[in-house]
Scaffold this motif. Structure first.
Motif, mmCIF file in Angstrom:
data_model
loop_
_atom_site.group_PDB
_atom_site.id
_atom_site.type_symbol
_atom_site.label_atom_id
_atom_site.label_comp_id
_atom_site.label_asym_id
_atom_site.label_seq_id
_atom_site.Cartn_x
_atom_site.Cartn_y
_atom_site.Cartn_z
ATOM 1 N N LEU A 1 39.865 42.633 34.556
ATOM 2 C CA LEU A 1 38.927 41.360 33.752
ATOM 3 C C LEU A 1 39.113 39.853 34.351
ATOM 4 C CD1 LEU A 1 39.113 42.656 29.999
ATOM 5 C CD2 LEU A 1 37.036 42.813 31.597
ATOM 6 N N ASN A 2 40.376 39.601 34.913
ATOM 7 C CA ASN A 2 40.531 38.501 35.565
ATOM 8 C C ASN A 2 39.842 38.239 36.941
ATOM 9 O OD1 ASN A 2 42.191 37.243 33.257
ATOM 10 N ND2 ASN A 2 44.199 38.082 34.105
ATOM 11 N N GLU A 3 39.757 39.437 37.528
ATOM 12 C CA GLU A 3 39.269 39.636 38.919
ATOM 13 C C GLU A 3 37.647 39.307 38.525
ATOM 14 O OE1 GLU A 3 39.034 42.246 42.837
ATOM 15 O OE2 GLU A 3 40.803 42.360 41.426
ATOM 16 N N ILE A 4 37.061 40.059 37.535
ATOM 17 C CA ILE A 4 35.852 40.034 37.328
ATOM 18 C C ILE A 4 35.400 38.550 36.949
ATOM 19 C CG2 ILE A 4 34.067 40.774 35.867
ATOM 20 C CD1 ILE A 4 35.615 43.566 35.804
ATOM 21 N N LYS A 5 36.015 37.903 36.279
ATOM 22 C CA LYS A 5 36.027 36.671 35.758
ATOM 23 C C LYS A 5 35.627 35.512 36.960
ATOM 24 C CE LYS A 5 37.448 32.998 32.484
ATOM 25 N NZ LYS A 5 38.418 32.688 31.368
ATOM 26 N N SER A 6 36.298 35.667 37.852
ATOM 27 C CA SER A 6 36.022 34.758 39.130
ATOM 28 C C SER A 6 35.438 35.419 40.298
ATOM 29 C CB SER A 6 37.516 34.414 39.682
ATOM 30 O OG SER A 6 38.294 35.704 39.955
ATOM 31 N N TRP B 1 26.181 40.860 34.196
ATOM 32 C CA TRP B 1 27.296 41.846 34.490
ATOM 33 C C TRP B 1 28.627 41.418 33.839
ATOM 34 C CZ3 TRP B 1 31.368 41.574 38.275
ATOM 35 C CH2 TRP B 1 32.099 42.794 38.347
ATOM 36 N N LYS B 2 28.912 40.247 34.379
ATOM 37 C CA LYS B 2 30.107 39.509 33.618
ATOM 38 C C LYS B 2 30.157 39.392 32.199
ATOM 39 C CE LYS B 2 31.305 36.561 37.651
ATOM 40 N NZ LYS B 2 31.751 35.018 37.849
ATOM 41 N N SER B 3 29.108 39.211 31.654
ATOM 42 C CA SER B 3 29.152 38.837 30.271
ATOM 43 C C SER B 3 29.114 40.438 29.475
ATOM 44 C CB SER B 3 27.685 38.282 29.771
ATOM 45 O OG SER B 3 27.419 38.396 28.380
ATOM 46 N N ALA B 4 28.616 41.263 30.206
ATOM 47 C CA ALA B 4 28.715 42.618 29.587
ATOM 48 C C ALA B 4 30.303 43.082 29.629
ATOM 49 C CB ALA B 4 28.092 43.607 30.382
ATOM 50 N N ILE C 1 33.516 57.999 40.103
ATOM 51 C CA ILE C 1 33.643 56.725 39.593
ATOM 52 C C ILE C 1 34.829 56.178 40.663
ATOM 53 C CG2 ILE C 1 35.037 55.060 38.010
ATOM 54 C CD1 ILE C 1 34.182 57.191 35.981
ATOM 55 N N HIS C 2 34.517 54.845 41.215
ATOM 56 C CA HIS C 2 35.521 54.269 42.165
ATOM 57 C C HIS C 2 36.675 53.851 41.678
ATOM 58 C CE1 HIS C 2 36.716 51.018 45.241
ATOM 59 N NE2 HIS C 2 35.677 51.483 46.054
ATOM 60 N N TYR C 3 37.937 53.879 42.271
ATOM 61 C CA TYR C 3 39.026 53.498 41.707
ATOM 62 C C TYR C 3 39.321 52.130 41.420
ATOM 63 C CZ TYR C 3 40.132 52.401 46.580
ATOM 64 O OH TYR C 3 39.683 51.641 47.982
ATOM 65 N N ASP C 4 38.623 51.266 41.785
ATOM 66 C CA ASP C 4 38.960 49.784 41.627
ATOM 67 C C ASP C 4 38.168 49.402 40.383
ATOM 68 O OD1 ASP C 4 39.190 47.251 41.770
ATOM 69 O OD2 ASP C 4 37.946 46.635 43.452
ATOM 70 N N PRO C 5 38.943 48.885 39.512
ATOM 71 C CA PRO C 5 38.275 48.807 38.042
ATOM 72 C C PRO C 5 37.502 47.230 38.199
ATOM 73 C CG PRO C 5 40.687 49.222 37.751
ATOM 74 C CD PRO C 5 40.524 49.233 39.440
ATOM 75 N N ALA C 6 37.883 46.445 38.987
ATOM 76 C CA ALA C 6 36.952 45.360 39.155
ATOM 77 C C ALA C 6 35.571 45.519 39.711
ATOM 78 C CB ALA C 6 37.919 44.115 39.835
ATOM 79 N N GLN C 7 35.386 46.628 40.382
ATOM 80 C CA GLN C 7 34.193 46.697 40.720
ATOM 81 C C GLN C 7 33.383 47.595 39.760
ATOM 82 O OE1 GLN C 7 33.628 47.813 45.103
ATOM 83 N NE2 GLN C 7 36.117 47.804 45.060
ATOM 84 N N CYS C 8 33.752 48.264 39.054
ATOM 85 C CA CYS C 8 33.488 48.872 37.678
ATOM 86 C C CYS C 8 31.946 49.799 38.048
ATOM 87 C CB CYS C 8 33.137 47.899 36.734
ATOM 88 S SG CYS C 8 32.922 48.539 35.013
ATOM 89 N N ARG C 9 32.137 50.789 38.881
ATOM 90 C CA ARG C 9 30.973 51.478 39.560
ATOM 91 C C ARG C 9 31.166 52.761 39.909
ATOM 92 N NH1 ARG C 9 30.874 51.475 45.196
ATOM 93 N NH2 ARG C 9 32.407 50.204 46.047
ATOM 94 N N SER C 10 30.265 53.578 40.290
ATOM 95 C CA SER C 10 30.522 54.900 41.097
ATOM 96 C C SER C 10 30.211 54.786 42.492
ATOM 97 C CB SER C 10 29.427 55.743 40.321
ATOM 98 O OG SER C 10 28.155 55.259 40.880
#
Length: 511
Positions: free
Chosen positions: A331-336, A300-303, A447-456
Motif C-alpha cells: 500500500l505504501n508503494e501504491i500510494k507513491s 485505482w489508488k483510491s480503490a 495472479i502476479h506475485y507483486d502485491p503493488a501491481q495487484c493484477r493478473s
C-alpha cells in the motif's frame, strides 16, 4: 554440406499459434541454417492462424536478417497492409506454408495434395501436431463406443484424420502431443489411451481394419527404451519443468518411428528451470485496471488505499503479522505509484537471454493488464501479500471472511472440497503452474506475485512462461491471444524434442 546439415521438412497439423513448429524451426545446424523447415502448417482458428501466418513470414527470412518492416509493424509505425506490400514474396511464401483449413473428410483430398506438394520427393521428414482426442472422454459418459455421439463427434474424427494422414504419407517419424487427462479417460470401462497407442502402432488396421502394412514403434521422450505393449502409458508424460521450462506443464508426447527404420531415438536431458521471477521480473511494472467504472491511476489508488487491512487479519494467527507487513508495504508503494496499466518498454530477460532476447526489438507487445472488479483487486492484494510472506498461494479458507466471493461453492471451497484454490498466485521463487487456455477467461489462477501491481499476468508474461521468444507476436484481441498462448506447446521444450527427431533422421540410411 554434410549429411547432418540437411534441412528436413516438417508437416505441422493442428498447429495453433505455432509453438511446436517454432521449436523445430529454432534448431540450427552447424552451418547456422535451420535444421527443419515447416513446409505445411495447418490451423483452423482464425486468430491463431493469423499469428501462425505472421510467424511464417518472420521465418521466411534468414536468421538475424528479418526485414526491418517486421519490427516497424510491431512498433505500430506501419500497418500490416504496408508490411505485406513491401515484402510480397515473403508474404506469399508464408501464405503457402501456413494454411487455414479445417481438417476433416471434406478437405482430406485437398490436404493430401498439399502435403504431397510440400514434401516433394523428401524421404526424411517429420509429422508433428496434437489432434484433439477429448471426444473419447466425452463419449465415456454415454458408455457406448459405437454410439452416434462417438461416431459424429468432430474431435473423434480429427484424430482419425490424423491417422489417415499417417497412412497416406508414411512419415518416418511423428510426434503426437496431447493433454495428460487422456491417461484417465475411459470408454466402456477401458482406458482410451490404450486404444490410441494401439492405433498409432497400426494405423492401417485402425482405419481400414487391415492387419498388414504400415507399423510404428512408439517411444517415450522422457524414458529410454522402446515402448513395448505392456508399458505404462504414463511413460509418455513429459514434465516441462524438468527440461528448463519455467512452468509445471505435464503433457503426453508420443514419438513414433516407422517400423522399417532401425534407429532407437534418444531422450530429453533434464535441466533446471528458471523461476517465475527470473523470467518475468524484467518486464516493466504495470498496474491493474478497474472494471465497471472509469479507470484511472487515481481511481485505482483510491480503490486500494481505502483498505483497512487490520480488519482482515485476526490477531490469533501467527502468520498475520507477516502478511500484514507485506500488505502495508504494498500500500505504501501504491500510494507513491505512477504506474500505467500497460507498457511497451522492452527490457532483456534475466535468464535464457539467447532464447528470449532480440536486440532489434524496441518494444514489448502484449504487456497490458486486465481490468478487475474492486473486490477482486482486494483479493489479489491479499493473495499476493500472503504468497510473498509465506511463499505459498492461499486457499479459500486462508482468506478473511469479508474477502470471500459471493459464490455458491465458496463453502465447499473453504472446506477443501472443490475450487479451494480459486485465487492462485504464481509464486516468484518457483516455476509457474500450467498456463492453460482458461487464462483467457479471467486472471484468478494467474495472479502476479507483486502485491503493488495487484493484477493478473499479461499476455507477454504468460508467453514468457510458455517460452515464446519476445519477438513472437500474437494477433487478435487480447482474449484470443491468451487463448493461443495457453493452448500452445512451449517452444523451448519443442526445440529439445526437435533435436531428438533430427538425430533419428540423420541416422536413417539414404539421402
Amino acid at each position: 554440406m554434410s549429411k547432418k546439415d540437411v534441412s528436413y521438412p516438417i508437416i505441422d497439423l493442428f498447429a495453433g499459434p505455432g509453438g511446436l513448429g517454432e521449436g523445430f524451426s529454432e534448431l540450427y545446424n552447424s552451418d547456422n541454417a535451420r535444421a527443419f523447415e515447416s513446409v505445411v502448417s495447418i490451423e483452423r482458428d482464425d486468430f491463431a492462424h493469423q499469428t501462425l501466418l505472421l510467424r511464417h513470414f518472420f521465418k521466411s527470412f534468414p536468421r538475424h536478417r528479418v526485414t526491418e518492416d517486421y519490427y516497424a509493424y510491431l512498433e505500430g509505425r506501419i500497418e500490416k497492409t504496408d508490411l505485406i506490400a513491401r515484402n510480397k514474396d515473403n508474404w506469399e511464401h508464408a501464405k503457402k506454408t501456413a494454411l487455414k483449413i479445417s481438417l476433416g473428410e471434406k478437405t482430406h483430398n485437398e490436404v493430401q495434395n498439399i502435403i504431397k506438394e510440400g514434401l516433394k520427393s523428401s524421404k526424411k521428414w517429420a509429422l508433428i501436431g496434437g489432434p484433439p482426442c477429448q471426444a473419447y472422454s466425452l463419449v465415456g459418459r454415454s458408455r457406448m463406443m459405437g454410439s452416434p455421439e462417438f461416431q459424429e463427434d468432430e474431435r473423434h474424427f480429427l484424430y482419425k484424420e490424423y491417422l489417415k494422414i499417417i497412412i497416406d504419407h508414411r512419415p518416418p517419424v511423428f510426434v503426437m502431443e496431447n493433454v495428460k487427462g487422456l491417461l484417465s479417460a475411459k470408454v466402456n470401462g477401458e482406458f482410451v489411451v490404450d486404444k490410441i497407442v494401439q492405433d498409432l502402432r497400426n494405423p492401417i488396421r485402425a482405419i481400414e481394419k487391415n492387419r498388414n502394412g504400415l507399423r510404428y514403434k512408439l517411444y517415450s521422450l522422457s524414458q529410454a527404451g522402446e515402448v513395448i505393449e505392456e508399458i505404462e502409458p504414463k511413460s509418455f508424460i513429459v514434465k516441462a519443468e524438468e527440461y528448463g521450462v519455467p512452468q509445471a506443464r505435464h503433457r503426453m508426447f508420443i514419438l513414433g518411428v516407422r517400423a522399417d527404420i532401425d534407429v532407437v531415438p534418444g531422450t530429453l536431458e533434464k535441466s533446471k528451470a528458471p523461476s517465475v521471477e527470473q523470467v518475468i521480473s524484467s518486464m516493466p511494472k504495470i498496474r491493474s485496471g478497474i472494471s465497471r467504472r472509469k479507470d484511472s491511476l487515481d481511481e485505482w489508488k483510491s480503490a486500494l488505499l481505502t483498505i483497512d487491512s487490520d480488519s482482515w487479519m485476526p490477531s490469533n494467527r501467527k502468520e498475520s503479522h507477516l502478511i500484514k507487513t507485506e500488505i502495508k508495504n504494498a500500500l505504501n508503494e501504491i500510494k507513491s505509484s505512477a504506474l500505467e496499466n500497460q507498457s511497451n518498454v522492452y527490457k532483456a530477460p534475466r535468464v535464457l537471454r539467447s532464447w528470449y532476447y532480440d536486440e532489434r526489438l524496441r518494444v514489448t507487445t502484449g504487456h497490458a493488464a486486465r481490468s478487475h472488479m474492486v473486490s477482486d483487486l482486494h483479493r489479489y492484494l491479499y493473495a499476493s501479500s500472503h504468497a510473498t510472506a509465506l511463499d505459498i498461494s492461499p486457499k479459500l479458507n486462508d482468506f478473511p471472511e469479508e474477502l470471500l466471493p459471493a459464490h455458491k461453492n465458496v463453502k465447499e471451497g473453504c472446506e477443501g472440497k472443490m475450487f479451494s484454490d480459486r485465487f492462485r498466485v504464481q509464486i516468484r521463487s518457483r516455476v509457474s503452474t500450467t498456463i492453460t487456455s482458461h487464462i483467457s477467461k479471467d486472471g484468478h489462477y494467474f495472479i502476479h506475485y507483486d502485491p503493488a501491481q495487484c493484477r493478473s499476468l499479461s499476455v507477454r508474461e504468460a508467453a514468457r512462461l510458455q517460452t515464446f521468444p519476445d519477438n513472437y507476436h500474437f494477433e487478435g484481441p487480447r482474449t484470443a491471444q491468451y487463448h493461443q498462448v495457453g493452448n500452445a506447446v512451449p517452444p523451448y521444450l519443442a526445440v529439445q524434442i526437435a533435436a531428438i527427431v533430427k538425430d533419428v533422421l540423420d541416422q536413417m540410411p539414404g539421402d
